[in-house]
Motif scaffolding. Sequence first.
Motif, PDB file in Angstrom:
ATOM      1  N   LEU A  63      72.917 100.796  28.309  1.00 27.97           N
ATOM      2  CA  LEU A  63      71.730 101.468  27.794  1.00 27.97           C
ATOM      3  C   LEU A  63      70.529 100.558  27.964  1.00 27.97           C
ATOM      4  N   ALA A  64      69.416 101.101  28.438  1.00 23.28           N
ATOM      5  CA  ALA A  64      68.161 100.348  28.538  1.00 23.28           C
ATOM      6  C   ALA A  64      67.069 101.145  27.847  1.00 23.28           C
ATOM      7  N   ILE A  65      66.403 100.496  26.904  1.00 23.79           N
ATOM      8  CA  ILE A  65      65.332 101.139  26.146  1.00 23.79           C
ATOM      9  C   ILE A  65      64.008 100.517  26.563  1.00 23.79           C
ATOM     10  N   PHE A  66      63.181 101.295  27.250  1.00 23.78           N
ATOM     11  CA  PHE A  66      61.848 100.857  27.652  1.00 23.78           C
ATOM     12  C   PHE A  66      60.877 101.281  26.550  1.00 23.78           C
ATOM     13  N   LEU A  67      60.271 100.294  25.905  1.00 25.71           N
ATOM     14  CA  LEU A  67      59.451 100.585  24.733  1.00 25.71           C
ATOM     15  C   LEU A  67      57.979 100.795  25.047  1.00 25.71           C
ATOM     16  N   PHE A  68      57.499 100.284  26.203  1.00 26.52           N
ATOM     17  CA  PHE A  68      56.071 100.331  26.457  1.00 26.52           C
ATOM     18  C   PHE A  68      55.796 100.546  27.939  1.00 26.52           C
ATOM     19  N   PRO A  69      54.651 101.130  28.268  1.00 22.20           N
ATOM     20  CA  PRO A  69      54.324 101.372  29.668  1.00 22.20           C
ATOM     21  C   PRO A  69      54.058 100.075  30.411  1.00 22.20           C
ATOM     22  N   SER A  70      54.392 100.071  31.686  1.00 22.22           N
ATOM     23  CA  SER A  70      54.111  98.937  32.565  1.00 22.22           C
ATOM     24  C   SER A  70      54.300  99.404  33.997  1.00 22.22           C
ATOM     25  N   GLU A  71      53.487  98.887  34.888  1.00 21.25           N
ATOM     26  CA  GLU A  71      53.664  99.192  36.311  1.00 21.25           C
ATOM     27  C   GLU A  71      54.961  98.585  36.838  1.00 21.25           C
ATOM     28  N   LYS A  72      55.539  97.641  36.066  1.00 23.18           N
ATOM     29  CA  LYS A  72      56.793  97.014  36.480  1.00 23.18           C
ATOM     30  C   LYS A  72      58.012  97.835  36.065  1.00 23.18           C
ATOM     31  N   ASN A  73      57.828  98.853  35.244  1.00 23.97           N
ATOM     32  CA  ASN A  73      58.966  99.627  34.751  1.00 23.97           C
ATOM     33  C   ASN A  73      59.705 100.355  35.865  1.00 23.97           C
ATOM     34  N   LEU A  74      58.948 100.973  36.775  1.00 26.90           N
ATOM     35  CA  LEU A  74      59.573 101.846  37.772  1.00 26.90           C
ATOM     36  C   LEU A  74      60.592 101.129  38.661  1.00 26.90           C
ATOM     37  N   PRO A  75      60.250  99.978  39.258  1.00 25.90           N
ATOM     38  CA  PRO A  75      61.268  99.295  40.068  1.00 25.90           C
ATOM     39  C   PRO A  75      62.504  98.907  39.260  1.00 25.90           C
ATOM     40  N   LEU A  76      62.289  98.504  38.001  1.00 28.26           N
ATOM     41  CA  LEU A  76      63.419  98.111  37.169  1.00 28.26           C
ATOM     42  C   LEU A  76      64.285  99.319  36.811  1.00 28.26           C
ATOM     43  N   ILE A  77      63.666 100.437  36.489  1.00 26.77           N
ATOM     44  CA  ILE A  77      64.432 101.650  36.204  1.00 26.77           C
ATOM     45  C   ILE A  77      65.289 102.030  37.403  1.00 26.77           C
ATOM     46  N   TRP A  78      64.714 101.936  38.602  1.00 26.47           N
ATOM     47  CA  TRP A  78      65.451 102.273  39.828  1.00 26.47           C
ATOM     48  C   TRP A  78      66.675 101.377  39.973  1.00 26.47           C
ATOM     49  N   LYS A  79      66.511 100.064  39.729  1.00 25.44           N
ATOM     50  CA  LYS A  79      67.626  99.129  39.843  1.00 25.44           C
ATOM     51  C   LYS A  79      68.699  99.415  38.795  1.00 25.44           C
ATOM     52  N   LEU A  80      68.281  99.683  37.572  1.00 23.37           N
ATOM     53  CA  LEU A  80      69.245  99.915  36.493  1.00 23.37           C
ATOM     54  C   LEU A  80      70.022 101.205  36.705  1.00 23.37           C
ATOM     55  N   LYS A  81      69.331 102.245  37.138  1.00 20.93           N
ATOM     56  CA  LYS A  81      70.014 103.525  37.344  1.00 20.93           C
ATOM     57  C   LYS A  81      71.055 103.426  38.461  1.00 20.93           C
ATOM     58  N   ARG A  82      70.804 102.603  39.450  1.00 21.86           N
ATOM     59  CA  ARG A  82      71.788 102.392  40.520  1.00 21.86           C
ATOM     60  C   ARG A  82      73.057 101.747  39.975  1.00 21.86           C
ATOM     61  N   LYS A  83      72.925 101.044  38.824  1.00 17.87           N
ATOM     62  CA  LYS A  83      74.088 100.419  38.195  1.00 17.87           C
ATOM     63  C   LYS A  83      74.717 101.309  37.119  1.00 17.87           C
ATOM     64  N   GLY A  84      74.201 102.531  36.978  1.00 11.79           N
ATOM     65  CA  GLY A  84      74.772 103.462  36.009  1.00 11.79           C
ATOM     66  C   GLY A  84      74.241 103.336  34.602  1.00 11.79           C
ATOM     67  N   THR A  85      73.122 102.632  34.427  1.00 10.19           N
ATOM     68  CA  THR A  85      72.541 102.447  33.097  1.00 10.19           C
ATOM     69  C   THR A  85      71.837 103.713  32.641  1.00 10.19           C
ATOM     70  N   LYS A  86      72.038 104.068  31.376  1.00  2.56           N
ATOM     71  CA  LYS A  86      71.312 105.179  30.775  1.00  2.56           C
ATOM     72  C   LYS A  86      69.921 104.692  30.348  1.00  2.56           C
ATOM     73  N   ILE A  87      68.875 105.430  30.749  1.00  4.24           N
ATOM     74  CA  ILE A  87      67.486 105.008  30.507  1.00  4.24           C
ATOM     75  C   ILE A  87      66.871 105.839  29.386  1.00  4.24           C
ATOM     76  N   VAL A  88      66.361 105.150  28.357  1.00  2.86           N
ATOM     77  CA  VAL A  88      65.602 105.774  27.283  1.00  2.86           C
ATOM     78  C   VAL A  88      64.176 105.233  27.343  1.00  2.86           C
ATOM     79  N   TYR A  89      63.215 106.128  27.359  1.00  2.00           N
ATOM     80  CA  TYR A  89      61.806 105.714  27.393  1.00  2.00           C
ATOM     81  C   TYR A  89      61.118 106.202  26.131  1.00  2.00           C
ATOM     82  N   ILE A  90      60.592 105.256  25.353  1.00  2.53           N
ATOM     83  CA  ILE A  90      59.810 105.602  24.162  1.00  2.53           C
ATOM     84  C   ILE A  90      58.361 105.750  24.606  1.00  2.53           C
ATOM     85  N   PHE A  91      57.916 106.991  24.683  1.00  2.00           N
ATOM     86  CA  PHE A  91      56.619 107.320  25.279  1.00  2.00           C
ATOM     87  C   PHE A  91      55.577 107.432  24.169  1.00  2.00           C
ATOM     88  N   HIS A  92      54.887 106.325  23.919  1.00  2.00           N
ATOM     89  CA  HIS A  92      53.957 106.249  22.795  1.00  2.00           C
ATOM     90  C   HIS A  92      52.738 107.153  22.971  1.00  2.00           C
TER      91      HIS A  92
END
Length: 361
Positions: A63-92
């Motif tokens: 599980l990966a919980i992204f708490l805040f916006p960042s231009e760096k989030n997208l590449p990291l989400i792509w890498k994590l999803k390739r490893k089967g990680t579930k992505i939760v985004y807290i969209f403030h």
Amino acid sequence: MRSLIISLNFNPGHVSHMLASYKQCEDLGYESVYYVNKKFVPFLPQKSNLSLFGGDNCPKADLAIFLFPSEKNLPLIWKLKRKGTKIVYIFHEPLAPLSVYKNAGFSAKYLAKLWVIDHISALTVKWSDIVLIPSHKAVKYYEDNSLYKNKNYYYLPLMYSDEREQRHKQLLKKNFSYIGTVAADHSFQEFLEFVEWAVENNRLKAYNFLIATKSEFVVPDSLKNHYRVFIHKGQPMTDEEINRYYASSFAIWNAYARTTQSGVLAKSFMFGTPAIVLRKNMNEFTHDGANVVVIDNNQDKEQIVNALMRIADNIDSFSSECRKEFEKSFYYKVYFMCFLVSFFLSEFLSKNKPNSTCYTY
């Protein structure tokens, strides 16, 4: 199972949110790990599991919980999803119509920046498995924005651990305070002008004024070294410093020109500190005469004085109601099962109504 608590752009004000998600995941049986910008290290609790963002290394996690916006989030989400990680985004902050920000005093340059941020946020939303949105107003902005395509979104208020300790309860509540980033939509100029006026005219003479921000601003000559005014500016604050400022305040400035939901409000409630708010910004967490006092015009100085005296004359009652609202709406233990349900049953949740609430247990 391992969970990553992720914040890639440094902001010490984010620590409280990160701490709550870290503890919540631990309570649910995860091995929690902060995966963060290296500047966070001095601000995070010692003996925490910590991995620094950077390079090609990407930790494995369920599980990966992204708490805040960042231009760096997208590449990291792509890498994590390739490893089967579930992505939760807290969209403030789902973006409101740009006219809202224009009316709040933002420049054309900043409006263009918001447009770019909105399109990046839309991709982050699209790639997330679950999107959590922290207020009814934010949910409405989300639903009204055609860029946000992910239907697997849920209402969940901002979460905090309870950071108030006995030493905070013993502090005298003597300050009317502005805490947080200096921003046009937070009506900082209106607050500053009120403090200048109050000092010059010796109003609220039993109380003092506090500005605590990592932002820079020009201090008016009349407030420099004045015995009733304390200013912390231009440097990040530790969580303990921030907590002490909330605890020593009898009222917090939250009379913003524009707000979706406010971490400042939630944290002031944590420390039993009521707020001054504009009527147009009332929401499901604020109750006039109980945990906030409403004003109609944040430039009307007498109206602000009357609101502050109403709080000062009933501070025990206001403080009690603030704590009740914090414990009901913002304390992470109230939502103990929410992430567990979301993580293991997301394929079923996605079939529910899109504005489902993560209910408390």
